[in-house]
Design an enzyme around this catalytic site. Structure first.
Site, PDB file in Angstrom:
ATOM      1  N   GLY A  18      45.302  31.304 -42.069  1.00  0.00           N
ATOM      2  CA  GLY A  18      44.725  30.304 -41.182  1.00  0.00           C
ATOM      3  C   GLY A  18      45.368  28.932 -41.277  1.00  0.00           C
ATOM      4  O   GLY A  18      44.726  27.921 -40.994  1.00  0.00           O
ATOM      5  N   GLU A  56      43.623  64.400 -53.601  1.00  0.00           N
ATOM      6  CA  GLU A  56      42.732  63.255 -53.356  1.00  0.00           C
ATOM      7  C   GLU A  56      41.515  63.302 -54.271  1.00  0.00           C
ATOM      8  O   GLU A  56      41.059  62.277 -54.761  1.00  0.00           O
ATOM      9  CB  GLU A  56      42.299  63.194 -51.895  1.00  0.00           C
ATOM     10  CG  GLU A  56      43.440  62.951 -50.899  1.00  0.00           C
ATOM     11  CD  GLU A  56      44.267  61.714 -51.219  1.00  0.00           C
ATOM     12  OE1 GLU A  56      43.707  60.738 -51.759  1.00  0.00           O
ATOM     13  OE2 GLU A  56      45.484  61.729 -50.949  1.00  0.00           O
TER      14      GLU A  56
HETATM   15  P1  ADP Z   1      48.878  31.479 -40.640  1.00  0.00           P
HETATM   16  O1  ADP Z   1      49.392  30.360 -39.812  1.00  0.00           O
HETATM   17  O2  ADP Z   1      48.376  31.068 -41.981  1.00  0.00           O
HETATM   18  O3  ADP Z   1      49.822  32.638 -40.755  1.00  0.00           O
HETATM   19  P2  ADP Z   1      47.014  31.628 -38.534  1.00  0.00           P
HETATM   20  O4  ADP Z   1      46.434  30.283 -38.601  1.00  0.00           O
HETATM   21  O5  ADP Z   1      48.018  31.871 -37.492  1.00  0.00           O
HETATM   22  O6  ADP Z   1      47.604  32.064 -39.925  1.00  0.00           O
HETATM   23  O7  ADP Z   1      45.839  32.668 -38.420  1.00  0.00           O
HETATM   24  C1  ADP Z   1      45.879  33.744 -37.565  1.00  0.00           C
HETATM   25  C2  ADP Z   1      44.514  34.061 -37.030  1.00  0.00           C
HETATM   26  O8  ADP Z   1      43.673  34.546 -38.057  1.00  0.00           O
HETATM   27  C3  ADP Z   1      43.819  32.872 -36.476  1.00  0.00           C
HETATM   28  O9  ADP Z   1      44.141  32.662 -35.153  1.00  0.00           O
HETATM   29  C4  ADP Z   1      42.357  33.242 -36.631  1.00  0.00           C
HETATM   30  O10 ADP Z   1      41.945  34.024 -35.546  1.00  0.00           O
HETATM   31  C5  ADP Z   1      42.359  34.116 -37.861  1.00  0.00           C
HETATM   32  N1  ADP Z   1      41.941  33.356 -39.042  1.00  0.00           N
HETATM   33  C6  ADP Z   1      42.677  33.137 -40.141  1.00  0.00           C
HETATM   34  N2  ADP Z   1      41.976  32.445 -41.048  1.00  0.00           N
HETATM   35  C7  ADP Z   1      40.780  32.193 -40.525  1.00  0.00           C
HETATM   36  C8  ADP Z   1      39.607  31.519 -40.983  1.00  0.00           C
HETATM   37  N3  ADP Z   1      39.550  30.938 -42.189  1.00  0.00           N
HETATM   38  N4  ADP Z   1      38.548  31.451 -40.153  1.00  0.00           N
HETATM   39  C9  ADP Z   1      38.602  32.020 -38.949  1.00  0.00           C
HETATM   40  N5  ADP Z   1      39.653  32.670 -38.460  1.00  0.00           N
HETATM   41  C10 ADP Z   1      40.741  32.786 -39.225  1.00  0.00           C
HETATM   42 ZN    ZN Z   2      48.071  60.278 -53.966  1.00  0.00          ZN
END
Ligand code: ADP
Ligand code: ZN
Ligand code: MG
Length: 609
Positions: A208, A426
């Site tokens: 995020g 498994e």
């Molecule tokens: P990063 O830039 O760290 O790779 P992003 O900000 O692009 O990650 O996150 C991708 C998506 O994951 C966001 O658009 C959101 O939908 C979801 N996401 C990630 N972290 C959160 C959070 N803490 N709360 C809500 N949604 C999140």
């Molecule tokens: Zn295995």
């Protein structure tokens, strides 16, 4: 391609129109007849001709009966000389009105010039259109240097705010400070405080970072300029630097604002490291970023936020005070955070009454925010494909497994023998995981193949853990080897199904020795220096910092840890034969066993003492 065809058709149309006009002009009179010069001569001698019009090389003779005869001569030859040479009676000729007409502009043009001009025009037009196409990309090339940063309006109703970011409490707390700086800069200036220029967001992919940066802008209600590190690096050298310049120029115009440089490791790698040519350009770009960050005044209220998941490769110059001196870590979400993130993303999705997001959070240890968002989305797709009106628990569980292991492959044909081997394999994993107190409890066993796995056993820790003891690792190795061990025990030979288990067990054992210092014989130190070299893509290069003799010892120790795990697994499998058979029977019958069905067979998990 389509454009080329269209242009071609356009030319063709123009060509035909011109050709049509041309022919209309050239056969201009009503009933004119092209005749030879001797016909004209005999016509004059017989006094049939009333009028002759000469225009250029064209001789139009109007006969007494109104007919017209057209003939031609050499343009330079005079008509009278020609006629008298051909034996025309000069007396007859005197009766005829002869007028010499200048060739009309159009006639002359069409007859004499157009035939030469037309191909030129067509070729010219062709080049023109070609050039225009090239110019299109050329002008794009010219704008390469412009930053393509996306602006966004601060008073947007749908702007991202901290409400959209679940969990990440510490990160939000730190970023709240930045929001204050942007909203009430005076408060800080009055006390002589310098507003930080750069904030570096650190965290694994999908935690995020981008979302948080956006939400800071949303909270502060300032414009947000977003650009990704890779966008700076283009085909041409120098483009990155000029983009940086233009990005900051734009930002300065709309200060206070946030400039967000995503994936800064694409340009901000330690300078002078790595092989290959492209890093000159990167270096220039990075230098420009540093120059710009030093350049703006503390009163300008531009805050640069950058994100990366590789802080270790960043150039130290980026990290020194006055640049990205604030660092905000964003961890993978813990249990509570995962539930909150699921809640945020479930807002617009109708969930069935049986859905407990806490249960989903429990099963998704180690998932990032993006993974969780993805799970809810996958579940919604699954539900929609089955024509359901709401998302139920089963959809969510199915989505987790799909994201973790791959889609179910029910149609894959497996023989009864293979099925039996998979069931034992498994069951072995599950049995050993269950009876080893410090292994994670089993959530589900399945012998339906998924992705590349023939079957799978899902385990999940009761709580999120950040530290692990040696005995847990040995148990983990035992669980990994359990499939292999059971196959050996029951069928007295092993299949290829255990290959990836063995590889994981081996690399885990190696980490115990070389990274965690858990070997009693080799002592508390690490072995090997991992260093990233960039050469033809990404490559981890391990440098040996130990002798050949130690290498032998390391191998011995690794084998030792594997043996410990194997023995542990073997003991449980031999002791719990009955339970093993019961699990296998249930698996062969139902193909998947959920936690409570499994627990009914094996009894409660022994407690960790
Ligand atoms: P990063 O830039 O760290 O790779 P992003 O900000 O692009 O990650 O996150 C991708 C998506 O994951 C966001 O658009 C959101 O939908 C979801 N996401 C990630 N972290 C959160 C959070 N803490 N709360 C809500 N949604 C999140
Ligand atoms: Zn295995
Ligand atoms: Mg991102």
């Amino acid at each position: 391609m389509k454009k080329l065809i269209r242009n071609f058709l356009l030319f063709l149309a123009i060509f035909f129109i011109i050709a049509a006009i041309f022919s209309a002009f050239s056969s201009n009179s009503v009933n004119s007849e092209t005749v030879g010069i001797e016909t004209l001569v005999s016509g004059i001698n017989q006094a049939n001709v009333s009028e002759i019009i000469v225009s250029g090389d064209k001789i139009t003779a109007t006969l007494k009966d109104g007919k017209q005869e057209v003939t031609r001569k050499e343009p330079t030859e005079s008509l009278t000389t020609l006629l008298s040479n051909l034996g025309v009676d000069p007396a007859k000729l005197a009766d005829i009105k002869i007028s010499i007409k200048d060739e009309s502009g159009w006639d002359y043009f069409l007859v004499n010039i157009l035939p030469f001009l037309l191909p030129l025009i067509i070729i010219g037009a062709f080049f023109f259109f070609m050039m225009r196409g090239v110019q299109g990309s050329n002008s794009r090339a010219m704008s390469f240097g412009q930053s393509t940063a996306k602006d966004f309006k601060p008073d947007d109703k749908n702007r991202t705010t901290f409400k959209d970011v679940a969990g990440a409490k510490e990160a939000k707390e730190e970023l709240k400070e930045i929001v204050e700086f942007l909203r009430f800069p005076k408060k800080f200036h009055e006390l002589g405080a310098k507003i930080p220029r750069g904030v570096l967001l650190l965290g694994s992919p999908g935690t995020g970072k981008t979302l948080l940066a956006r939400s800071v802008a949303g909270e502060a209600q300032v414009p947000f300029f977003h650009m990704s590190g890779s966008e700076f690096v283009e085909m041409f050298v120098g483009v990155g630097a000029s983009r940086v310049r233009s990005l900051f120029e734009k930002a300065k115009k709309s200060a206070p604002c946030i400039v967000f440089i995503d994936e800064i490791d694409a340009v901000g790698r330690r300078r002078g490291s790595g092989l290959g040519g492209s890093h000159d350009e990167r270096e220039q770009t990075l230098n420009q970023i540093l120059v710009e960050m030093d350049g703006f005044e503390a009163t300008q209220n531009i805050i640069v936020i950058a994100a990366t998941n590789r802080p270790d490769v960043l150039d130290p110059a980026l990290l020194r005070p006055g640049r990205f001196d604030r660092r905000v870590m964003i961890d993978l979400p813990d249990l509570k955070d995962r539930e909150d993130i699921l809640l945020v993303h479930a807002r617009k999705k109708p969930l069935g009454a049986n859905v407990e997001l806490k249960k989903i959070a429990e099963r998704t240890s180690g998932f990032s925010g993006a993974d969780l968002a993805n799970i809810l989305n996958e579940a919604a797709i699954l539900a929609a494909r089955q024509g359901k009106k709401e998302i139920v628990n089963e959809d969510l569980f199915e989505a987790i497994e799909k994201v973790m292991i791959g889609p179910e492959r029910k149609s894959r044909i497996i023989t009864d023998k293979e099925k039996k081997i998979t069931a034992y394999h498994e069951a072995g994993h599950a049995l050993v995981a269950h009876f080893l107190p410090d292994a994670d409890p089993v959530h589900k066993i399945s012998i339906i193949s998924r992705g590349s796995a023939g079957g799978y056993t899902l385990k999940a820790p009761l709580e999120d853990r950040h530290m692990h003891a040696k005995s847990e690792f040995i148990s983990e190795i035992a669980v990994l080897l359990a499939g292999h061990t059971v196959e050996k025990e029951i069928f007295s030979e092993v299949t290829t199904g255990a290959t990836s288990d063995l590889r994981r067990a081996t690399s885990l054992a190696r980490s115990l020795v070389t990274d965690y210092g858990m070997s009693d014989h080799l002592g508390p130190r690490t072995y090997g220096q991992k260093e990233e070299m960039i050469f033809l893509g990404r490559e981890i290069h391990e440098q040996r910092d130990y002798s050949e003799k130690v290498a032998e010892k390391i191998d011995e120790e690794i084998s030792g840890f594997i043996k410990q795990g194997f023995d542990k697994a073997e003991k449980i499998i031999r002791d719990k034969k009955q339970e093993l058979e019961a699990i296998v029977a249930a698996l062969l019958e139902k193909e998947t066993l959920e936690k409570d069905e499994f627990d009914k067979i094996v009894g409660p998990k022994p407690a960790n003492v």
